[in-house]
Scaffold this motif. Structure first.
Motif, PDB file in Angstrom:
ATOM      1  N   ARG A 107       0.831  -1.222   0.000  1.00 38.53           N
ATOM      2  CA  ARG A 107       0.000   0.000   0.000  1.00 38.53           C
ATOM      3  C   ARG A 107       0.858   1.262   0.000  1.00 38.53           C
ATOM      4  NH1 ARG A 107      -2.653  -3.543   3.407  1.00 38.53           N
ATOM      5  NH2 ARG A 107      -1.915  -2.547   5.314  1.00 38.53           N
ATOM      6  N   ARG A 108       2.027   1.195   0.649  1.00 38.45           N
ATOM      7  CA  ARG A 108       2.942   2.351   0.678  1.00 38.45           C
ATOM      8  C   ARG A 108       3.627   2.590  -0.663  1.00 38.45           C
ATOM      9  NH1 ARG A 108       4.998   0.140   5.502  1.00 38.45           N
ATOM     10  NH2 ARG A 108       6.847  -0.443   4.342  1.00 38.45           N
ATOM     11  N   ASP A 109       3.874   1.523  -1.414  1.00 38.97           N
ATOM     12  CA  ASP A 109       4.630   1.633  -2.662  1.00 38.97           C
ATOM     13  C   ASP A 109       3.976   0.778  -3.754  1.00 38.97           C
ATOM     14  OD1 ASP A 109       6.634   2.341  -4.428  1.00 38.97           O
ATOM     15  OD2 ASP A 109       8.077   0.892  -3.635  1.00 38.97           O
ATOM     16  N   PRO A 110       2.780   1.157  -4.190  1.00 37.77           N
ATOM     17  CA  PRO A 110       2.049   0.328  -5.154  1.00 37.77           C
ATOM     18  C   PRO A 110       2.734   0.299  -6.525  1.00 37.77           C
ATOM     19  CG  PRO A 110       0.907   2.399  -4.809  1.00 37.77           C
ATOM     20  CD  PRO A 110       2.056   2.374  -3.849  1.00 37.77           C
ATOM     21  N   TRP A 111       2.380  -0.712  -7.320  1.00 36.07           N
ATOM     22  CA  TRP A 111       2.912  -0.820  -8.672  1.00 36.07           C
ATOM     23  C   TRP A 111       1.821  -1.329  -9.606  1.00 36.07           C
ATOM     24  CZ3 TRP A 111       3.996  -4.323  -4.827  1.00 36.07           C
ATOM     25  CH2 TRP A 111       3.746  -5.668  -5.085  1.00 36.07           C
ATOM     26  N   LYS A 112       2.109  -1.236 -10.887  1.00 37.50           N
ATOM     27  CA  LYS A 112       1.152  -1.636 -11.911  1.00 37.50           C
ATOM     28  C   LYS A 112       1.697  -2.832 -12.690  1.00 37.50           C
ATOM     29  CE  LYS A 112      -0.758   2.978 -12.708  1.00 37.50           C
ATOM     30  NZ  LYS A 112      -0.073   3.853 -11.833  1.00 37.50           N
ATOM     31  N   GLU A 113       0.859  -3.372 -13.559  1.00 42.12           N
ATOM     32  CA  GLU A 113       1.278  -4.470 -14.418  1.00 42.12           C
ATOM     33  C   GLU A 113       2.557  -4.086 -15.165  1.00 42.12           C
ATOM     34  OE1 GLU A 113      -2.342  -6.648 -16.306  1.00 42.12           O
ATOM     35  OE2 GLU A 113      -2.934  -4.549 -16.012  1.00 42.12           O
ATOM     36  N   LYS A 114       3.444  -5.045 -15.306  1.00 44.05           N
ATOM     37  CA  LYS A 114       4.726  -4.925 -16.003  1.00 44.05           C
ATOM     38  C   LYS A 114       5.729  -4.008 -15.314  1.00 44.05           C
ATOM     39  CE  LYS A 114       3.512  -6.610 -20.497  1.00 44.05           C
ATOM     40  NZ  LYS A 114       3.809  -6.531 -21.905  1.00 44.05           N
ATOM     41  N   GLU A 115       5.398  -3.493 -14.108  1.00 39.37           N
ATOM     42  CA  GLU A 115       6.376  -2.726 -13.327  1.00 39.37           C
ATOM     43  C   GLU A 115       7.152  -3.629 -12.372  1.00 39.37           C
ATOM     44  OE1 GLU A 115       4.299   1.679 -13.246  1.00 39.37           O
ATOM     45  OE2 GLU A 115       4.280   0.495 -11.416  1.00 39.37           O
ATOM     46  N   ALA A 116       6.526  -4.721 -11.947  1.00 40.60           N
ATOM     47  CA  ALA A 116       7.166  -5.715 -11.082  1.00 40.60           C
ATOM     48  C   ALA A 116       6.331  -6.995 -11.191  1.00 40.60           C
ATOM     49  CB  ALA A 116       7.228  -5.243  -9.637  1.00 40.60           C
ATOM     50  N   PRO A 117       6.979  -8.120 -11.396  1.00 39.22           N
ATOM     51  CA  PRO A 117       6.231  -9.366 -11.581  1.00 39.22           C
ATOM     52  C   PRO A 117       5.959 -10.105 -10.277  1.00 39.22           C
ATOM     53  CG  PRO A 117       8.531  -9.763 -11.989  1.00 39.22           C
ATOM     54  CD  PRO A 117       8.403  -8.287 -11.670  1.00 39.22           C
ATOM     55  N   PHE A 118       5.044 -11.036 -10.355  1.00 37.22           N
ATOM     56  CA  PHE A 118       4.837 -12.017  -9.296  1.00 37.22           C
ATOM     57  C   PHE A 118       5.455 -13.332  -9.747  1.00 37.22           C
ATOM     58  CE2 PHE A 118       1.283  -9.182  -8.238  1.00 37.22           C
ATOM     59  CZ  PHE A 118       1.494  -9.042  -6.878  1.00 37.22           C
ATOM     60  N   LEU A 119       6.000 -14.053  -8.787  1.00 37.64           N
ATOM     61  CA  LEU A 119       6.462 -15.413  -9.017  1.00 37.64           C
ATOM     62  C   LEU A 119       5.364 -16.336  -8.494  1.00 37.64           C
ATOM     63  CD1 LEU A 119      10.087 -15.079  -7.600  1.00 37.64           C
ATOM     64  CD2 LEU A 119       9.303 -14.674  -9.947  1.00 37.64           C
ATOM     65  N   LYS A 120       4.937 -17.269  -9.305  1.00 32.80           N
ATOM     66  CA  LYS A 120       3.922 -18.237  -8.918  1.00 32.80           C
ATOM     67  C   LYS A 120       4.610 -19.598  -8.840  1.00 32.80           C
ATOM     68  CE  LYS A 120      -0.449 -20.253 -10.489  1.00 32.80           C
ATOM     69  NZ  LYS A 120      -1.424 -20.273 -11.614  1.00 32.80           N
ATOM     70  N   LEU A 121       4.901 -20.041  -7.622  1.00 30.75           N
ATOM     71  CA  LEU A 121       5.550 -21.330  -7.423  1.00 30.75           C
ATOM     72  C   LEU A 121       4.470 -22.403  -7.310  1.00 30.75           C
ATOM     73  CD1 LEU A 121       8.578 -22.123  -5.201  1.00 30.75           C
ATOM     74  CD2 LEU A 121       6.677 -23.694  -5.367  1.00 30.75           C
ATOM     75  N   ILE A 122       4.474 -23.295  -8.273  1.00 31.85           N
ATOM     76  CA  ILE A 122       3.500 -24.380  -8.317  1.00 31.85           C
ATOM     77  C   ILE A 122       4.193 -25.636  -7.776  1.00 31.85           C
ATOM     78  CG2 ILE A 122       2.014 -25.756  -9.823  1.00 31.85           C
ATOM     79  CD1 ILE A 122       2.344 -23.216 -11.795  1.00 31.85           C
TER      80      ILE A 122
END
Length: 132
Positions: A107-122
């Motif tokens: 909430r303090r430092d929000p970002w948008k798509e393609k600014e920082a990715p998520f890693l999804k560990l399956i």
């Protein structure tokens, strides 16, 4: 798909920090991360400039350990698996909302798509103790 018990899911929901291990060809890298366990996967936010991101681009396999150490009462979940990068789209938006709600730092430092990715560990393997 690896199944998690209800007790394991409650444990994972109660913890905010884990240790994520990635590796390039020659050297492992472990770091503390904020995470969310949702829909059978572990989600971690990262930046494009991190060693973790660079390792995942070269080797999309990783491990995550979520644990609480208390003498005589250690609880942990260890999962290993394949990591997908999620940078945009409906899945990105869904997990971003969860991170935004759960973590003050988002909430303090929000970002948008393609600014920082998520890693999804399956997970393809899972071990737990004190949580089953």
């Amino acid at each position: 798909m690896i199944r998690f018990s209800e007790k394991e899911k409650r444990f994972l929901a109660s913890i905010e920090e884990a240790r994520l291990a990635t590796a390039s060809k020659s050297m492992p890298h472990v770091k503390p991360v904020s995470f969310v366990f949702m829909d059978g996967a572990f989600w971690v936010a990262t930046d494009y400039t991190t060693r973790t991101f660079k390792n995942i681009k070269k080797n999309p396999k990783a491990a995550i350990t979520v644990d609480v150490y208390r003498p005589g009462g250690h609880k942990a979940v260890l999962a290993q698996g394949k990591v997908d990068l999620v940078e945009e789209g409906a899945e990105f938006k869904k997990i971003y909302e969860v991170f935004f709600e759960k973590f003050e730092w988002v909430r303090r430092d929000p970002w948008k798509e393609k600014e920082a990715p998520f890693l999804k560990l399956i997970p393809v393997t899972k071990t737990s103790w004190g949580t089953s």
